[in-house]
Design a protein around this motif. Structure first.
Motif, mmCIF file in Angstrom:
data_model
loop_
_atom_site.group_PDB
_atom_site.id
_atom_site.type_symbol
_atom_site.label_atom_id
_atom_site.label_comp_id
_atom_site.label_asym_id
_atom_site.label_seq_id
_atom_site.Cartn_x
_atom_site.Cartn_y
_atom_site.Cartn_z
ATOM 1 N N CYS A 134 1.348 11.790 -5.471
ATOM 2 C CA CYS A 134 2.356 12.514 -4.697
ATOM 3 C C CYS A 134 3.705 11.810 -4.686
ATOM 4 N N ASP A 135 3.826 10.699 -5.376
ATOM 5 C CA ASP A 135 5.102 9.983 -5.454
ATOM 6 C C ASP A 135 5.938 10.643 -6.553
ATOM 7 N N LEU A 136 6.660 11.679 -6.168
ATOM 8 C CA LEU A 136 7.418 12.479 -7.124
ATOM 9 C C LEU A 136 8.891 12.122 -7.167
ATOM 10 N N THR A 137 9.377 11.393 -6.173
ATOM 11 C CA THR A 137 10.799 11.052 -6.106
ATOM 12 C C THR A 137 10.948 9.543 -6.175
ATOM 13 N N THR A 140 12.588 7.019 -3.318
ATOM 14 C CA THR A 140 12.678 7.782 -2.071
ATOM 15 C C THR A 140 11.281 7.938 -1.509
ATOM 16 N N CYS A 141 11.192 7.911 -0.202
ATOM 17 C CA CYS A 141 9.906 8.082 0.465
ATOM 18 C C CYS A 141 9.555 9.560 0.495
ATOM 19 N N ASP A 142 8.479 9.942 -0.178
ATOM 20 C CA ASP A 142 8.014 11.330 -0.158
ATOM 21 C C ASP A 142 7.232 11.582 1.119
ATOM 22 N N CYS A 145 3.231 11.344 1.892
ATOM 23 C CA CYS A 145 2.613 10.664 0.752
ATOM 24 C C CYS A 145 2.261 9.252 1.201
ATOM 25 N N ASP A 148 2.871 6.164 -1.150
ATOM 26 C CA ASP A 148 4.197 5.927 -1.706
ATOM 27 C C ASP A 148 4.698 4.558 -1.234
ATOM 28 N N CYS A 151 7.923 4.065 0.912
ATOM 29 C CA CYS A 151 7.956 4.317 2.357
ATOM 30 C C CYS A 151 7.868 3.021 3.165
ATOM 31 N N SER A 167 -3.469 10.976 -1.778
ATOM 32 C CA SER A 167 -2.668 9.812 -1.408
ATOM 33 C C SER A 167 -3.493 8.732 -0.730
#
Length: 650
Positions: A134-137, A140-142, A145, A148, A151, A167
């Protein structure tokens, strides 16, 4: 009894509940079911006695169940994080032996602690995932997620309301009723929580490696590619090329195939049609087999000087420089001429010619006559043209008409062409209203205007049962009054003045009894009280009386009467008048007289005698006369009276 005796004697058969509890001990290493020798543990006797009592007090259905069981609540991975609400994670160490706890007193604490595994350092309940799906960006903290790293959250549930699937690691929980557990020696994480029924459940996180098994990519090469695609493949959007033979003959509505020998190209017979509000010509409209149709469209030219000789739509040759395939299977043998029909010219048509400021021989009308012979296909195709001249000026436009008619193939060349019917026998709503002038049958028409409102040479057909109104402006030429009247009359009713109207839609011009004379009232100079002016008609009202006749289940429409009413106007100095507005109105009046509805079957009218007991009296009197002293009539009458009385009392 001494505790050593318990260990030396043969063990008695276990109660089923004891077997279940032993299963729980094997899973969770419960203190209350320790398997160490009794001699090395104090209070062994009391513990066994307590265990026996405990067996008797255990209710059914409280034994260890996997988390996948419907009866056991499944703790979600997001809820199993440190400090998560809804349950408290507990742990125990395999250190020194502790005394047996007092029944009824739980040793579980209310707070979560870090788990310690024997021989290992500190371990986390959910270690970091190797892949964070789920770490798509990046950077940036998704949201939600929990894996991630951007975060920077030690406990994601403190910020996120839930964790996205994938996640956190999947988990497998084994749960039992919390009342069975005094102290847990399990090296696995555990928790106590309240289920939906308000019962406390003790759950242990089992180490099920199958849930977090990482599937490695398998290498695919040309050797086993086809085998894998066949084994695991499904449907595909890629259509395979299928060589299907064309149908043996045309069906109604099928596009008609054409062949251009010069370019060896197969195409379709086109019938341009108007699209949009402006009615622009759409060239891609195909003609349908057996579908007689008329279309009209407009063409606009930015530079008519160059389009006059280069635009194929204006050249008559582009409408017959091909052959028509009799049947679709002619595509398979294009060199065989028996499957091709040439397009025959009814009359010669010249090519467009630019002469000064005029483009001559421009195609304004195309009429195809196609003769068919059932499944044998198209037998003959002929074409005729209407041509006009266009003046070259900015914004020049051209209105083109395309007509395709199908009829049965006439092997006898001397056979006369029959006119189209408007019904058989009765008129069909929307079909042309037929008229007769001399021995020639035609349809009654209305005026049609151009884009600027000036009367056009083209006219609309009057459709049976359809009320209509049309109007246009007629530009007058300098002429005397009689010729002016004649020109306006021809504009209102057409070049040929209708004399008779067909009573039915299949009227034969040779049968005069099938036609009815049209009542007409022209303009009268004396009626206008004008001797020095020109009286001209300015409007025509066509009134048609019709009715249904025949069976109500299949009524047939016929014309009962037709009248042409001209309204006239007196014009002084008519030589100075340049335009006259004209109007035509068509009105259909239904005069059908509905018959009375048919009567049903006759109804039986039951009549009873005035004296209801008359038949019984007759029978009684006959019985008395024939059999003196017989009691049967009296008995029958008594039974009848008793029956009536019983009905009254019910």
């Amino acid at each position: 009894m001494h505790a050593d005796d318990v260990t030396r004697d043969a063990p008695p058969p276990l109660h089923p509940l004891a077997e279940r509890l032993a299963t729980a001990a094997a899973h969770f290493k419960l203190v209350g079911v320790s398997t160490a020798p009794c001699a090395v543990r104090p209070m062994c006797t009391s513990q066994l006695e307590l265990l026996q009592v405990f067996f008797l007090m255990l209710p059914g259905g409280v034994w260890p169940q996997p988390a996948s069981s419907p009866s056991a609540p499944v703790p979600t991975p997001s809820d199993a994080g440190p400090g998560s609400p809804g349950g408290t994670l507990q742990s125990s160490s395999e250190g020194s032996e502790t005394p047996w706890p007092v029944p009824g007193i739980s040793t579980l604490g209310p707070t979560a602690v870090t788990l310690s595994a024997p021989g290992n350092g500190t371990v986390h309940l959910f270690p970091a995932l190797p892949v964070c799906v789920c770490d798509l960006t990046p950077g940036t903290c998704d949201i939600n997620c929990c894996c991630d790293k951007d975060c920077y959250l030690l406990h994601p549930r403190t910020v996120f309301s839930f964790c996205l699937p994938g996640s956190v690691r999947s988990s497998s929980w084994m749960c039992v009723d919390n009342s069975l557990i005094f102290r847990s020696n399990s090296p696995f994480p555990s928790r106590v929580f309240m289920d939906s029924s308000g019962i406390k459940q003790f759950c242990v996180l089992a180490n099920n490696s199958k849930l977090n098994y990482f599937q490695k990519l398998q290498k695919v090469n040309a050797t086993h590619f086809e085998a894998l695609a066949t084994e695991f493949g499904g449907g595909s959007f890629t259509s395979t090329i299928q060589t299907q033979s064309p149908p043996p003959h045309y069906k109604a509505g099928d596009p008609i195939l054409t062949y251009f020998p010069e370019w060896s190209v197969i195409s379709l017979l086109r019938q341009p049609a108007g699209v949009g509000a402006g009615g622009f010509c759409a060239e891609s409209n195909p003609a349908g087999f057996l579908e007689s149709k008329s279309t009209t469209c407009a063409r606009f030219f930015k530079n008519l000087t160059s389009s006059c000789t280069s635009d194929p739509a204006l050249n008559a040759a582009s409408y017959y420089n091909f052959t028509v395939l009799k049947v679709p299977r002619g595509m398979t043998d294009l060199q065989n001429m028996k499957f091709q029909v040439p397009v025959t010219l009814v009359s010669q048509a010249g090519s467009p010619l630019l002469s000064g400021n005029t483009c001559q021989n421009v195609v304004s009308q195309v009429i195809y006559e196609i003769e068919t012979n059932g499944t044998l296909g198209i037998q003959k195709v002929s074409v005729s043209f209407g041509q006009t001249n266009l003046t070259i000026e900015p914004g020049t436009s051209l209105q083109q008409h395309f007509l395709i008619r199908f009829r049965a193939f006439q092997q006898n060349k001397a056979a006369s062409l029959t006119s189209l019917r408007s019904g058989n026998p009765g008129y069909i709503v929307g079909k042309p209203l037929l008229a007769l002038t001399g021995d020639i049958s035609h349809s009654i028409t209305l005026m049609q205007s151009k884009g600027d409102g000036i009367c056009s040479v083209k006219r609309h057909e009057v459709q049976f049962g359809v009320n209509a109104i049309s109007g246009c402006k007629l530009r007058l030429k300098k002429m005397d009054c009689s010729h002016l009247q004649q020109e306006i009359y021809e504009t209102l009713h057409g070049k040929t003045s209708p004399e008779h109207v067909a009573i039915f839609g299949n009227a034969d011009p040779a049968q005069k009894t099938e036609w009815m004379r049209i009542l007409s009232r022209n303009c009268s100079v004396s009626a206008m009280h004008c001797t020095s002016c020109c009286v001209i008609p300015v409007s025509l009202e066509i009134q048609v009386l019709w009715a249904y006749i025949g069976l109500q289940s299949n009524p047939q429409a016929h014309v009962s009467g037709t009248r042409f009413l001209y309204q006239c106007q007196s014009i002084k100095d008519y030589q100075q008048v340049t335009e006259v507005p004209l109007t035509t109105v068509v009105t259909f009046v239904d005069i059908t007289q509905k018959p009375e509805p048919p009567r049903g079957q006759p109804r039986i009218d039951w009549k009873l005698p005035f004296d209801f007991f008359f038949p019984f009296k007759v029978a009684f009197s006959r019985g008395v006369d024939s059999q003196k002293g017989s009691a049967s009539p009296v008995l029958i009458l008594c039974l009848l009276v008793l029956g009536v009385l019983n009905l009254d009392t019910m």
